[in-house]
Scaffold this motif. Structure first.
Motif, PDB file in Angstrom:
ATOM      1  N   LEU A 263     -42.734  -3.786 -55.305  1.00  0.00           N
ATOM      2  CA  LEU A 263     -43.514  -4.636 -56.076  1.00  0.00           C
ATOM      3  C   LEU A 263     -44.226  -5.611 -55.306  1.00  0.00           C
ATOM      4  N   CYS A 280     -32.820  -5.017 -62.522  1.00  0.00           N
ATOM      5  CA  CYS A 280     -32.677  -5.758 -61.258  1.00  0.00           C
ATOM      6  C   CYS A 280     -31.485  -6.296 -61.157  1.00  0.00           C
ATOM      7  N   ILE A 285     -36.491 -10.713 -56.066  1.00  0.00           N
ATOM      8  CA  ILE A 285     -37.621 -10.565 -56.098  1.00  0.00           C
ATOM      9  C   ILE A 285     -38.182 -11.996 -56.756  1.00  0.00           C
ATOM     10  N   ASP A 286     -39.339 -12.579 -56.425  1.00  0.00           N
ATOM     11  CA  ASP A 286     -39.754 -13.743 -56.864  1.00  0.00           C
ATOM     12  C   ASP A 286     -40.631 -13.365 -58.151  1.00  0.00           C
ATOM     13  N   TRP A 287     -39.988 -13.554 -59.332  1.00  0.00           N
ATOM     14  CA  TRP A 287     -40.593 -12.832 -60.352  1.00  0.00           C
ATOM     15  C   TRP A 287     -41.675 -13.983 -61.015  1.00  0.00           C
ATOM     16  N   GLY A 292     -46.618 -14.735 -62.806  1.00  0.00           N
ATOM     17  CA  GLY A 292     -45.714 -13.539 -63.137  1.00  0.00           C
ATOM     18  C   GLY A 292     -46.290 -12.335 -63.048  1.00  0.00           C
ATOM     19  N   LEU A 294     -45.626 -10.008 -61.267  1.00  0.00           N
ATOM     20  CA  LEU A 294     -44.683  -8.775 -61.169  1.00  0.00           C
ATOM     21  C   LEU A 294     -43.930  -8.431 -62.630  1.00  0.00           C
ATOM     22  N   LEU A 295     -43.794  -9.444 -63.232  1.00  0.00           N
ATOM     23  CA  LEU A 295     -42.913  -9.146 -64.654  1.00  0.00           C
ATOM     24  C   LEU A 295     -43.981  -8.424 -65.615  1.00  0.00           C
ATOM     25  N   LEU A 298     -43.791  -4.851 -64.991  1.00  0.00           N
ATOM     26  CA  LEU A 298     -42.690  -4.095 -65.474  1.00  0.00           C
ATOM     27  C   LEU A 298     -42.957  -4.222 -67.066  1.00  0.00           C
ATOM     28  N   PHE A 308     -35.002  -5.106 -70.194  1.00  0.00           N
ATOM     29  CA  PHE A 308     -34.943  -5.785 -68.640  1.00  0.00           C
ATOM     30  C   PHE A 308     -33.656  -6.247 -68.586  1.00  0.00           C
ATOM     31  N   TYR A 310     -31.085  -7.995 -66.122  1.00  0.00           N
ATOM     32  CA  TYR A 310     -31.355  -8.986 -64.726  1.00  0.00           C
ATOM     33  C   TYR A 310     -29.996  -9.536 -64.561  1.00  0.00           C
ATOM     34  N   MET A 329     -38.826 -19.008 -65.745  1.00  0.00           N
ATOM     35  CA  MET A 329     -38.757 -17.452 -66.028  1.00  0.00           C
ATOM     36  C   MET A 329     -38.587 -17.236 -67.543  1.00  0.00           C
TER      37      MET A 329
END
Length: 610
Positions: A263, A280, A285-287, A292, A294-295, A298, A308, A310, A329
Motif C-alpha cells: 500500500l 491488519c 502501516i500509517d493509516w 487517509g 490507504l484506508l 481498503l 476491517f 485491526y 483514526m
C-alpha cells in the motif's frame, strides 16, 4: 600510339570506387552494430558478448517465423544459467535496479517497494538457478507447517520473531507453528476469537459461506491465510519485499496463496468490492497519511458491509501517542461511515455501510469527498490511489449488498456484475462447461506423469471468467487468476465467484519470487502479447523463472505459436516430458488451436529430491 586517358572517365571511376567503399563500410557497420547491440543476443556465442542482459532478436509474428523453421537463427541452441547471486531475482522489484537507473522514489511513501521494471536492454536473458542444495518442495498439506531450509536459506525471521512463533529452524527444515505478531499462540485460536467477536453462528468466521475472500495486508509468512483455508476462506496474503526478508517466498513455498505488493501510491491490482474482510495484524502501516488514502483504498476493495479487522497497539494501548492515533483514526473512519462493531483486548473490528445513504447525510464539505462519477473504481493497472470514497453502484445501493450467494454456491452461480462486462448468464454457463471439459482433457494428457500431490500452486495467465480455476475445485490446489491488463474488467467476476487473482501485463515480469508455481496455464497469452509488440522469448524466460523444477506448463494457442515455442523446449530445459495434441474446436476457440504440455527438468545442477 599511346592514347591519353579521358579525365572525366578517371573521375567517374574514382567516384564509383568511393561509393562502393562507403557502401561496404556501411554494411559492415550495420552487421557489427546489430551483432553487439544491447538488444541483441546469441546464446551460443563464446566470444565475450553479453549473454545476461538485453532482449532476444525478435520477430513478433509467429506466422513469419514458420517460413524458415529448420534454420531459424533466432532460436538459441541453449540459454545460459544466470549467476547464483540472482537465484531470488524479481526483475520488477529489484532495488538494485532503482540505484542503477538513478531513480528517486519517495521512500516515505514506500515507492521503492512498488514495481520498477527494467528497460529492454537491462532484461535478463538467462535462466534463474535454484540455490545450492535445492530440493523439490514438501507437498501440501505437510508444507503448511514445514519447508526445506535449503530452498529459502534465510533464518533471520526465525531469530527476530522467535517470541511470536512465526517460524523455527529445525535442522534441514524450517517449521511454522502458526503464530503471528498478535496471535503468538496460533492463528487457529485467533480466527475463532474473531468469529466470537462478530457473534457468527458456531464461532465460524466462515459465517455460512458469506465470508469467503479476505485481504491480509502485512501478512508476514501468511499463517493467518494458511489457517483460514480449513474454514473454506481464501486470503490474498500481501506483503512487500522489505526488511522481513522473503516472507512471501516462505508463504508460497508453504503452498499458501500470497503475492508481493504494498500500500503505497498505486492502487492494488484488484477490482472494487472484492473482499468481505480486510485484516491488519500489526502491519506497520500509517493509516492516517495523505488524508487517509490507504484506508480509502481498503474502502474501495471491501464489499458492502465488509469488515476491517485491526489488531495493533493503537486499538488498546493507553500511552499518549497511541491514544492520539486511535482518536484520529476513529474520527476519519466515522467520516467514511464505518462503524465499530466489536472491540476486545488487542483487536477492533469496523464494518462498512451497506448502502450510500450515510454519505448523503454528511455535512457539506466533509472529507474525504466522494469520488467523481468519471472515476472507474475497477481500473487498477498503474493507476494512482485517490483520496476519495468510491460509492456503490446504483444496483448495489438498491439491493443493500453485493447480491452474491454464499460459498460454495457462488463458484458456479452467475455473478450479478456479469452485465457490467456484457456477458450473459448463458455465456457464463457455457464458459464453465467448456473449461470443465478442457481441464479433464488436460489431466488425461498428463495422467502418465502427474501424481496426486505434485501440484499445489497454480497460475492461470489469462483467466477470463475463471472457468479454468473453477474446473480445478475438486483438486487440492489454489489458483492465482491473472487478468491481462487489456481485459482487467473481468477480474471482478473472478472475485465474485469466490476466487482470487490479480491484473498483470505479460510484457513485464510478474511480482513473485522464482520457483513459486507448480503449474502455469497460458491460453492465447503468446498471441496476445505479440499483438502488443512483445516477444515470446522474454515471456518464456519469465515463465521459467516462476516455475518450480519438476513443474508443468500448459500452453494453448495457435499452431504457429506452438510450433515456434516448441523450438525453445530443449534450451529452456522443459524437455523432462512433452506432449502435444490438437484439441477439439469449441465456442471459446477463435481459430484452430494446439495444446502443448511440458515439464521442467530438475536440472543439471544436481538438484536434490526428497
Amino acid at each position: 600510339m599511346r592514347h591519353r586517358s579521358d579525365p572525366s572517365s578517371t573521375t567517374s571511376l574514382v567516384k564509383y570506387v568511393l561509393v562502393g567503399l562507403i557502401a561496404l563500410l556501411g554494411l559492415a557497420c550495420l552487421y557489427y552494430g546489430s551483432y553487439f547491440a544491447p538488444g541483441s543476443r546469441r546464446s551460443d556465442d563464446e566470444d565475450g558478448s553479453d549473454q545476461v542482459f538485453g532482449s532476444f532478436v525478435l520477430n513478433h509474428d509467429p506466422e513469419d517465423l514458420l517460413e524458415d523453421q529448420e534454420h531459424n537463427p533466432e532460436v538459441p541452441k541453449s540459454i545460459p544459467i544466470c549467476d547464483l547471486r540472482f537465484s531470488e531475482l524479481i526483475p520488477c522489484l529489484d532495488r538494485n535496479l532503482i540505484y542503477q537507473l538513478k531513480l528517486k522514489p519517495n521512500l516515505a511513501l514506500m515507492e521503492h517497494y512498488e514495481r520498477h521494471c527494467p528497460p529492454p536492454e537491462r532484461r535478463y536473458n538467462c535462466l534463474i538457478p535454484p540455490p545450492v542444495g535445492y530440493k523439490i518442495p514438501i507437498r501440501w498439506p505437510a508444507s503448511r507447517d514445514e519447508v526445506w531450509k535449503a530452498n529459502i536459506p534465510h533464518t533471520h525471521l526465525a531469530q527476530e520473531k522467535s517470541d511470536q512463533n512465526w517460524m523455527v529452524v529445525n535442522g534441514e527444515k524450517i517449521n511454522f507453528p502458526g503464530g503471528g505478531t498478535h496471535f503468538h499462540y496460533g492463528a487457529d485460536k485467533y480466527i475463532i476469537a474473531l468469529a466470537k467477536m462478530l457473534k457468527f453462528p458456531g464461532d465460524k468466521l466462515y459465517n455460512g459461506g458469506n465470508i469467503r475472500n479476505v485481504l491480509d495486508v502485512g501478512c508476514g509468512v501468511a499463517s493467518f491465510g494458511a489457517y483460514l483455508l480449513s474454514h473454506s476462506i481464501i486470503a490474498m496474503s500481501l506483503a512487500p519485499n522489505d526488511v522481513h526478508e522473503n516472507q512471501i517466498q516462505f508463504a508460497l513455498e508453504r503452498g499458501i496463496p500470497a503475492t508481493l505488493g504494498v500500500l503505497a501510491t498505486k492502487r492494488l491490482p484488484y477490482p472494487s468490492r472484492s473482499f468481505e474482510l480486510a485484516h491488519c495484524s500489526r502491519c506497520r502501516i500509517d493509516w492516517l497519511q495523505r488524508d487517509g488514502i490507504l484506508l480509502l483504498e481498503l474502502d474501495r476493495l471491501l464489499r458492502p458491509g465488509g469488515y476491517f479487522v485491526y489488531s495493533s497497539p493503537e486499538a488498546y494501548a493507553q500511552d499518549p501517542e497511541n491514544r492520539r492515533i486511535w482518536n484520529a483514526m476513529s474520527n476519519l473512519l466515522r467520516r467514511m461511515c464505518w462503524k465499530v462493531v466489536a472491540k476486545h483486548d488487542q483487536t477492533v473490528i469496523w464494518a462498512k455501510p451497506l448502502t450510500n445513504s450515510c454519505y448523503s447525510k454528511r455535512e457539506p464539505g466533509t472529507l474525504p469527498p466522494l469520488c467523481s462519477s468519471e472515476d472507474e473504481p475497477d481500473a487498477t493497472w498503474n493507476v494512482s490511489m485517490k483520496a476519495c470514497i468510491s460509492p456503490y453502484s446504483a444496483k448495489m445501493h438498491k439491493e443493500k449488498g453485493s447480491g452474491l450467494v454464499p460459498w460454495p454456491q457462488r463458484l458456479t452461480a452467475a455473478p450479478p456484475r456479469l452485465e457490467e462486462i456484457g456477458v450473459s448468464t448463458e455465456e457464463f454457463q457455457e464458459d464453465a462447461s467448456i473449461w470443465h471439459f478442457r481441464v479433464v482433457e488436460y489431466w488425461k494428457q498428463m495422467k502418465s506423469v502427474i501424481q496426486k500431490d505434485s501440484i499445489r500452486n497454480v497460475m492461470d495467465m489469462n483467466s477470463n471468467l475463471g472457468g479454468f480455476a473453477a474446473a480445478l475445485s475438486d483438486k487440492d490446489v489454489w489458483v492465482m487468476n491473472v487478468a491481462p491488463a487489456s481485459t482487467s474488467a473481468r477480474l471482478k467476476i473472478i472475485y465474485d465467484r469466490g476466487l482470487i487473482g490479480t491484473v498483470h501485463d505479460w510484457c513485464e515480469a510478474f511480482s513473485t519470487y522464482p520457483r513459486t508455481y507448480d503449474l502455469l496455464h497460458a491460453w492465447t497469452v503468446f498471441s496476445e502479447i505479440a499483438e502488443h509488440g512483445c516477444g515470446a522469448e522474454d515471456l518464456l524466460i519469465e515463465m521459467d523463472r516462476i516455475l518450480r523444477p519438476d513443474g508443468f506448463v500448459i500452453i494453448r494457442d495457435k499452431p504457429s505459436v506452438i510450433n515456434y515455442i516448441r523450438k525453445f523446449v530443449t534450451a529452456l530445459r522443459w524437455d523432462g516430458w512433452v506432449s502435444e495434441v490438437e484439441p477439439r474446436i469449441d465456442a471459446l476457440s477463435s481459430t484452430e488451436e494446439r495444446v502443448m504440455i511440458a515439464r521442467k527438468k530438475l536440472g543439471d545442477e544436481g538438484i536434490a529430491t526428497m
